[in-house]
Design a protein around this motif. Structure first.
Motif, short mmCIF file in Angstrom:
data_model
loop_
_atom_site.label_atom_id
_atom_site.label_comp_id
_atom_site.label_asym_id
_atom_site.label_seq_id
_atom_site.Cartn_x
_atom_site.Cartn_y
_atom_site.Cartn_z
N SER A 101 0.84 -1.21 0.00
CA SER A 101 0.00 0.00 0.00
C SER A 101 0.87 1.25 0.00
O SER A 101 0.63 2.20 -0.77
CB SER A 101 -0.92 -0.02 1.23
N GLU A 102 1.89 1.25 0.86
CA GLU A 102 2.81 2.38 0.94
C GLU A 102 3.54 2.57 -0.40
O GLU A 102 3.72 3.70 -0.87
CB GLU A 102 3.81 2.17 2.07
N SER A 103 3.94 1.47 -1.01
CA SER A 103 4.61 1.52 -2.30
C SER A 103 3.71 2.14 -3.37
O SER A 103 4.15 2.97 -4.17
CB SER A 103 5.03 0.11 -2.72
N SER A 104 2.44 1.75 -3.37
CA SER A 104 1.49 2.32 -4.34
C SER A 104 1.33 3.82 -4.13
O SER A 104 1.28 4.60 -5.09
CB SER A 104 0.12 1.64 -4.20
N GLU A 105 1.25 4.24 -2.86
CA GLU A 105 1.12 5.67 -2.56
C GLU A 105 2.36 6.43 -3.04
O GLU A 105 2.24 7.53 -3.62
CB GLU A 105 0.93 5.88 -1.06
N LEU A 106 3.54 5.85 -2.80
CA LEU A 106 4.78 6.51 -3.24
C LEU A 106 4.86 6.59 -4.76
O LEU A 106 5.31 7.61 -5.31
CB LEU A 106 5.99 5.78 -2.67
N LYS A 107 4.44 5.54 -5.45
CA LYS A 107 4.44 5.57 -6.92
C LYS A 107 3.51 6.66 -7.44
O LYS A 107 3.86 7.37 -8.39
CB LYS A 107 4.00 4.21 -7.48
N ALA A 108 2.34 6.80 -6.82
CA ALA A 108 1.39 7.84 -7.23
C ALA A 108 2.00 9.22 -7.00
O ALA A 108 1.86 10.13 -7.84
CB ALA A 108 0.08 7.69 -6.46
N GLU A 109 2.68 9.40 -5.88
CA GLU A 109 3.31 10.69 -5.57
C GLU A 109 4.44 10.99 -6.57
O GLU A 109 4.58 12.13 -7.04
CB GLU A 109 3.85 10.69 -4.14
N VAL A 110 5.23 9.97 -6.92
CA VAL A 110 6.31 10.15 -7.90
C VAL A 110 5.71 10.57 -9.24
O VAL A 110 6.23 11.47 -9.92
CB VAL A 110 7.16 8.87 -8.03
N GLU A 111 4.63 9.91 -9.64
CA GLU A 111 3.98 10.24 -10.90
C GLU A 111 3.47 11.69 -10.89
O GLU A 111 3.66 12.44 -11.87
CB GLU A 111 2.82 9.28 -11.16
N LYS A 112 2.88 12.10 -9.79
CA LYS A 112 2.37 13.48 -9.66
C LYS A 112 3.53 14.48 -9.76
O LYS A 112 3.45 15.50 -10.47
CB LYS A 112 1.65 13.63 -8.32
N LEU A 113 4.63 14.19 -9.04
CA LEU A 113 5.79 15.09 -9.06
C LEU A 113 6.44 15.13 -10.45
O LEU A 113 6.93 16.18 -10.88
CB LEU A 113 6.81 14.68 -8.00
#
Length: 142
Positions: A101-113
């Protein structure tokens, strides 16, 4: 985990069996030589053999009881180990889900950035072009 060990019969039991066998042989030999004179001694030897055999059987029974107890203990230990391993596996599965779950959140944040950086890069290029065209326009005016 405990490892089951095979117990070997003790040397004491081996000696009892040998003594019993020798007594039986002596009894058979004495019985064939003279039946009347050896009846009292053969009776005592026969009693000795029975006692030794009974001792041997008692020792076997005690050893069997001991083996049963150790087997029950090892089964109990194995069940405890299995339960603790199941608990540990359950904890690891929960931790794994949290990490996913944390990994998915981090991937979404990386994509946004990444999108934001791309937007800034485009804005910077547009600003540079605007400055260049402004500079050229000023040069033409002068």
């Amino acid at each position: 985990m405990k490892i089951k060990s095979d117990k070997r019969p003790s040397r004491r039991n081996d000696r009892k069996v040998l003594v019993a066998e020798e007594s039986i042989k002596r009894w058979a030999e004495s019985d064939s030589e003279s039946s009347s004179s050896s009846s009292s001694s053969s009776d005592s030897e026969q009693k000795e053999v029975h006692c030794l055999m009974a001792d041997h059987m008692d020792d076997d029974e005690a050893e069997n009881a001991s083996l049963k107890n150790s087997s029950a203990e090892s089964s109990s230990d194995e069940l405890e180990d299995t339960d603790s391993l199941k608990t540990e596996l359950s904890k690891l599965r929960i931790e794994n889900e949290l990490l996913r779950s944390e990994s998915s959140e981090l991937k979404a944040e990386v994509e946004k950035l990444t999108k934001e950086m791309s937007s800034w890069t485009q804005s910077t290029r547009a600003l540079q072009k605007l400055q260049e065209s402004k500079s050229q326009h000023l040069i033409e005016l002068s």
